[in-house]
Design a protein around this motif. Structure first.
Motif, mmCIF file in Angstrom:
data_model
loop_
_atom_site.group_PDB
_atom_site.id
_atom_site.type_symbol
_atom_site.label_atom_id
_atom_site.label_comp_id
_atom_site.label_asym_id
_atom_site.label_seq_id
_atom_site.Cartn_x
_atom_site.Cartn_y
_atom_site.Cartn_z
ATOM 1 N N ILE A 1 0.842 -1.208 0.000
ATOM 2 C CA ILE A 1 0.000 0.000 0.000
ATOM 3 C C ILE A 1 0.870 1.248 0.000
ATOM 4 N N ASP A 2 1.952 1.246 0.776
ATOM 5 C CA ASP A 2 2.875 2.385 0.781
ATOM 6 C C ASP A 2 3.449 2.631 -0.612
ATOM 7 N N ALA A 3 3.871 1.551 -1.277
ATOM 8 C CA ALA A 3 4.489 1.676 -2.600
ATOM 9 C C ALA A 3 3.521 2.254 -3.620
ATOM 10 N N VAL A 4 2.270 1.809 -3.568
ATOM 11 C CA VAL A 4 1.268 2.299 -4.524
ATOM 12 C C VAL A 4 0.899 3.751 -4.212
ATOM 13 N N LEU A 5 0.819 4.088 -2.934
ATOM 14 C CA LEU A 5 0.544 5.483 -2.555
ATOM 15 C C LEU A 5 1.665 6.417 -3.035
ATOM 16 N N GLU A 6 2.890 5.948 -2.948
ATOM 17 C CA GLU A 6 4.020 6.758 -3.410
ATOM 18 C C GLU A 6 3.908 7.041 -4.908
ATOM 19 N N GLU A 7 3.523 6.035 -5.678
ATOM 20 C CA GLU A 7 3.427 6.198 -7.127
ATOM 21 C C GLU A 7 2.293 7.139 -7.512
ATOM 22 N N ILE A 8 1.157 7.019 -6.838
ATOM 23 C CA ILE A 8 -0.013 7.806 -7.236
ATOM 24 C C ILE A 8 0.188 9.298 -6.961
#
Length: 376
Positions: A283-290
């Motif tokens: 979830i952290d990784a996807v939040l960073e990308e968005i």
């Protein structure tokens, strides 16, 4: 050319095996082999050789079977009889245990050919499962397989376990697929030179390791779709995918996109629990990308599907009181994390292109903005 004696049968087989090797690893298409006279000739040679009561040329049989499986594109055109001949033939070649380079290469080619099978036929686990268990478990003790051969062995099992939950149970419970896959992906990740850009020429061992790593990632997609049971060790695969995603961010955008897609699939197909997605850093990784200033449309689509799946799962009521309390605690933690990262504002800014993304990728993206909020 063979008939005119411009090319020997031996050299034709070597050429086709090399083409098949490149096709499997580098996604080179071979669309017209099925309709070629050589394909028909190879099939007849395999059947004729198999019908011999004595004096069978097992090396020729294995070579011909490898050519058929490596080069074929339309597997539904292969007669079912051919699977019953070629699969045992290639398994026999793959069961060789001599630990010299020549044998390793033979085993690698046999397993790579098996991993190319894409069939809707019910081949039957009795034709391959015991042999594949022996091959994989022997490697885990003696490390006699190349990385590509080991990956191909697992891929063959995953492909043929589609809609066969008993085989999946053996793969997961008895053969510890998730543990082995996560370990192998972690080791491969350490071998790749991530600072070299995709467009730069990469040679040697590092390039081969990267190709095998890509094949593991492709295989996880099949596994997430096929596996229908909860398994805590699946979170180890997700953690490894997150690590690859972070390593690939700057220089391997193709691999990066694949990792984003896999995280979305893991959330959608429910092979890992939501709290495992949180703990693994997914979830952290996807939040960073968005939150990046510019986000590729394809990645936007995958991210929206990822959070839609998370949101739907967190809104489901649990019948078990303890599980429901845990779900609510996870929901609260994710909501606070999203609020801190400004997730809601980013999603609102994307709202105007929901319909565009939905039409572009036509996989049923929700147009209701509240579907992407875990607090709704």
């Amino acid at each position: 050319m063979i008939e005119e004696e411009k090319l020997t049968m031996e050299n034709a087989i070597l050429l086709l095996k090399h083409m098949g090797y490149c096709k499997a690893l580098k996604k080179i298409m071979t669309l017209f082999f099925e309709s070629s006279p050589l394909n028909k000739r190879f099939k007849k040679m395999i059947i004729d050789e198999n019908e011999k009561k004595e004096g069978k040329d097992e090396k020729l049989m294995a070579d011909l079977c490898e050519c058929i499986f490596l080069i074929s594109h339309l597997f539904l055109t292969l007669p079912k009889e051919l699977y019953g001949i070629c699969v045992p033939c290639l398994l026999k070649a793959a069961l060789k245990k001599e630990e010299n380079e020549e044998t390793q290469k033979e085993v690698e080619m046999a397993l790579l050919a098996l991993s190319c099978i894409f069939s809707h036929f019910n081949i039957g686990r009795d034709l391959f499962l015991n042999e594949m268990k022996e091959i994989i478990q022997y490697h885990e003790k003696r490390h006699n397989l190349t990385r590509l051969a080991y990956q191909s062995a697992w891929w063959f099992l995953i492909i043929l376990s589609f809609n066969d939950q008993k085989t999946i149970e053996v793969i997961v419970d008895e053969m510890n697929f998730e543990r082995e896959a996560a370990r192998e992906l972690d080791e491969l990740m350490q071998s790749v030179d991530w600072k070299k850009k995709e467009e730069e020429e990469i040679k040697g061992k590092g390039k081969n390791e990267e190709l095998v790593l890509k094949r593991w990632l492709q295989m996880f997609d099949n596994f997430f779709v096929t596996c229908r049971k909860w398994n805590e060790e699946c979170s180890g695969i997700v953690e490894s995918i997150v690590q690859v995603l972070r390593a690939a961010n700057d220089y391997r955008r193709e691999i990066y996109k694949t990792c984003i897609y896999l995280l979305r699939t893991s959330a959608e197909k429910r092979v890992v629990k939501v709290d495992a997605l949180l703990k693994s850093g997914a979830i952290d990784a996807v939040l960073e990308e968005i939150q990046q200033p510019t986000v590729d449309d394809e990645i936007k689509y995958e991210i929206l599907q990822f959070f839609d799946a998370i949101s739907r799962r967190l809104k489901e009521e649990e019948k078990d009181e303890k599980k429901d309390a845990k779900r609510k605690a996870t929901k609260k933690e994710i909501f606070e994390k999203m609020e801190e990262e400004g997730y809601e504002d980013v999603i609102i800014s994307f709202h105007g292109i929901f319909d565009f993304l939905n039409k572009k990728y036509h996989f049923g993206l929700s147009l209701n903005i509240s579907d992407y909020f875990v607090n709704a």
